[in-house]
Write an enzyme that holds these catalytic residues in place. Structure first.
Site, PDB file in Angstrom:
ATOM      1  N   THR A 141       0.825  -1.215   0.000  1.00  0.00           N
ATOM      2  CA  THR A 141       0.000   0.000   0.000  1.00  0.00           C
ATOM      3  C   THR A 141       0.865   1.273   0.000  1.00  0.00           C
ATOM      4  OG1 THR A 141      -1.628  -1.238   1.262  1.00  0.00           O
ATOM      5  CG2 THR A 141      -1.904   1.145   1.228  1.00  0.00           C
ATOM      6  N   GLU A 142       0.422   2.273  -0.782  1.00  0.00           N
ATOM      7  CA  GLU A 142       1.114   3.570  -0.801  1.00  0.00           C
ATOM      8  C   GLU A 142       0.112   4.671  -0.456  1.00  0.00           C
ATOM      9  OE1 GLU A 142       3.436   4.057  -4.381  1.00  0.00           O
ATOM     10  OE2 GLU A 142       4.432   2.114  -4.083  1.00  0.00           O
ATOM     11  N   GLY A 146      -4.580   1.904  -2.335  1.00  0.00           N
ATOM     12  CA  GLY A 146      -4.552   0.616  -1.642  1.00  0.00           C
ATOM     13  C   GLY A 146      -5.177  -0.455  -2.527  1.00  0.00           C
ATOM     14  N   SER A 147      -6.466  -0.272  -2.806  1.00  0.00           N
ATOM     15  CA  SER A 147      -7.168  -1.249  -3.645  1.00  0.00           C
ATOM     16  C   SER A 147      -6.596  -1.316  -5.052  1.00  0.00           C
ATOM     17  CB  SER A 147      -8.659  -0.900  -3.727  1.00  0.00           C
ATOM     18  OG  SER A 147      -9.210  -0.825  -2.442  1.00  0.00           O
ATOM     19  N   ASP A 267      -3.842 -15.253  -2.313  1.00  0.00           N
ATOM     20  CA  ASP A 267      -4.583 -16.525  -2.310  1.00  0.00           C
ATOM     21  C   ASP A 267      -4.200 -17.349  -1.082  1.00  0.00           C
ATOM     22  OD1 ASP A 267      -5.758 -15.792  -4.646  1.00  0.00           O
ATOM     23  OD2 ASP A 267      -4.529 -17.057  -5.938  1.00  0.00           O
ATOM     24  N   ARG A 294     -25.752 -17.335  32.361  1.00  0.00           N
ATOM     25  CA  ARG A 294     -25.687 -16.796  33.725  1.00  0.00           C
ATOM     26  C   ARG A 294     -26.961 -16.019  34.056  1.00  0.00           C
ATOM     27  NH1 ARG A 294     -20.944 -13.501  33.746  1.00  0.00           N
ATOM     28  NH2 ARG A 294     -19.725 -14.823  32.380  1.00  0.00           N
ATOM     29  N   GLY A 369     -25.874  -5.252  26.040  1.00  0.00           N
ATOM     30  CA  GLY A 369     -26.104  -3.896  26.554  1.00  0.00           C
ATOM     31  C   GLY A 369     -24.888  -3.338  27.254  1.00  0.00           C
ATOM     32  N   GLU A 393      -5.775  -6.716   3.108  1.00  0.00           N
ATOM     33  CA  GLU A 393      -5.654  -7.799   2.115  1.00  0.00           C
ATOM     34  C   GLU A 393      -6.867  -7.869   1.190  1.00  0.00           C
ATOM     35  OE1 GLU A 393      -3.709 -11.328   3.496  1.00  0.00           O
ATOM     36  OE2 GLU A 393      -2.977 -10.221   5.231  1.00  0.00           O
ATOM     37  N   GLY A 394      -7.294  -6.669   0.804  1.00  0.00           N
ATOM     38  CA  GLY A 394      -8.450  -6.536  -0.074  1.00  0.00           C
ATOM     39  C   GLY A 394      -9.701  -6.293   0.750  1.00  0.00           C
TER      40      GLY A 394
END
Ligand SMILES: Cc1cc2nc3c(=O)[nH]c(=O)nc-3n(C[C@H](O)[C@H](O)[C@H](O)COP(=O)(O)OP(=O)(O)OC[C@H]3O[C@@H](n4cnc5c(N)ncnc54)[C@H](O)[C@@H]3O)c2cc1C
Length: 416
Positions: A141-142, A146-147, A267, A294, A369, A393-394
């Protein structure tokens, strides 16, 4: 015949990992979440010794983990990636950030494994068995993309005599600090040898710790997996030996060879990201059920759906999501072990697990909650740890695109 039984040798690994997860990870999980840039040396040193004692020194699958192959070794079906998936799941059940600190060959090792020559695998992957823990990382990545990587790569590698000279900046490098500063490790840097050649010109280079011109410049503060370091790396006239380029230096524009190397790495690694997501989701679901028990709420699994309460139906739905995600992961890693192309299955397992872990952790927090939100429990942390599985990683969107292309038999140009 198809068997869904866990092989005995994997069962032994899982039992050991479960002990590590329960005793070495869970008790310090909150601490390393709150003290973000502190390095978990106790966990690192312990797992390093444990993995060495188990005979490997690494979780990274490789032919012999860098050891020369014995000529008369019996030929058994490989279980390496299946073992790795089970290990990733159990260790991430312990703590996903700490799991990423395991000194055992992660994304950098996967890139060497996917793209290196036998000699390079021997050279770079044998170091995990040494006296000290060693880390690796992969920098793709730069700042601008990225993608769109690796086709948008701006980092360059120019050949000068018997060296490659690297220049550029990489961001969001997992374990980059541990690989370059805290251990005699390495980072696999993707750089272009021919900016005019597009993705075909992009090649992986091994940059070893201590190489002049390679520096870690920034450490991220993150939402989750805070025990794991994520850094920026600047390469400024960084010289590496000629044979640190993984695979061939030849640019084959027709075959998009460089891109294939990146895809082969993913992969292998995407099903393991999915396995890590499974571990976080299982942790959240177990805690949710424990708290419900519980509080006197017992899930009546045998009842017809129409007679269940809404809460029971939701818990059952979560179990289905978790278990079906496991099946996709198992198929993807089994195909890796069988050396079958698994591009579709790798992306599919990651898409499904990425969605599943966010959904389960989020619903568990909502259903419990105040207890879900409270820092007394780890649930709110698991919700924060979950999201990354759908990002790196995608992203979920990119992996969906890959799945669609594979199913419809469309090229990248036809469907983007
Ligand atoms: C904690 C962390 C660790 C990381 N570790 C590493 C590492 O070790 N090595 C490394 O190289 N990188 C690493 N990354 C980077 C990561 O892989 C990228 O962030 C990721 O690939 C997305 O790229 P981007 O952030 O540039 O988003 P962009 O590519 O800018 O995308 C932004 C959004 O647009 C969507 N999008 C983009 N293109 C399309 C399309 N064609 N169709 C539909 N939607 C689209 C994306 O899904 C995303 O939601 C890490 C990131 C993080 C947060």
């Amino acid at each position: 015949m198809i068997s869904f039984e866990m092989p005995n040798s994997i069962r032994k690994t899982v039992t050991l990992m479960q002990t590590v997860a329960e005793n070495m990870m869970r008790p310090v999980s909150r601490h390393f979440d709150e003290c973000e840039h502190e390095i978990p040396w106790d966990y690192i040193n312990f797992t390093h010794e444990a993995l060495k004692a188990m005979g490997g020194g690494t979780l990274a699958p490789s032919e012999g983990n860098g050891r020369p192959k014995e000529a008369d070794a019996p030929k058994r079906p490989s279980l390496a990636y299946q073992r790795l998936a089970f290990s990733a799941e159990v260790l991430s059940w312990g703590d996903a950030g700490l799991y990423l600190c395991t000194p055992a060959g992660m994304l950098g090792a996967a890139a060497v494994q996917a793209t290196g020559t036998p000699e390079q695998k021997q050279r770079f992957l044998s170091r995990y068995r040494g006296d000290k823990p060693v880390f690796d990382a992969m920098a793709m990545t730069e700042t601008h993309a990225g993608s769109e990587m690796p086709s948008a790569t701006r980092t360059t590698a120019i050949r000068e005599g018997d060296q490659w000279v690297l220049n550029g900046e990489k961001i969001f490098v997992t374990a980059g600090r541990k690989a370059l500063v805290d251990s005699p490790g390495f980072v696999v840097v993707w750089a272009t040898v021919d900016p005019g050649a597009g993705r075909a010109g992009v090649k992986p280079f091994v940059v070893e710790a201590g190489t002049p011109g390679c520096s870690v410049t920034k450490q991220e503060h993150k939402l989750g997996i805070r025990a794991s370091d994520t850094v920026s790396i600047v390469l400024q006239d960084c010289r590496v030996p000629l044979d640190n380029i993984l695979g061939s230096a030849e640019v084959q524009t027709k075959t998009e060879e460089g891109f294939k190397g990146a895809m082969a790495t993913f992969d292998a690694s995407r099903p393991l990201v999915a396995a890590s997501a499974l571990g976080i989701a299982r942790a959240a679901l177990e805690l949710l059920k424990e708290c419900l028990e519980r509080g006197g709420v017992h899930i009546r699994y045998g009842l017809p759906r129409s007679r269940m309460t809404n809460l029971e139906r939701e818990v059952v739905e979560m179990e289905i999501m978790l278990r079906s995600s496991w099946l996709l992961v198992l198929k993807a890693v089994w195909m890796m072990d069988e050396r079958q192309p698994n591009n579709l299955e790798a992306s599919m397992s990651k898409v499904r697990a990425g969605d599943m872990v966010v959904r389960i952790t989020q619903r568990a927090v909502e259903l419990l909650g105040p207890l879900g939100i409270s820092r007394e429990q780890l649930l709110e942390k698991w919700l924060r740890d979950a999201k990354i599985n759908d990002l790196y990683e995608g992203t979920g969107q990119i992996n969906r695109l890959i799945v669609a292309r594979r199913i419809l038999n469309y090229s990248r140009h036809e469907l983007s």
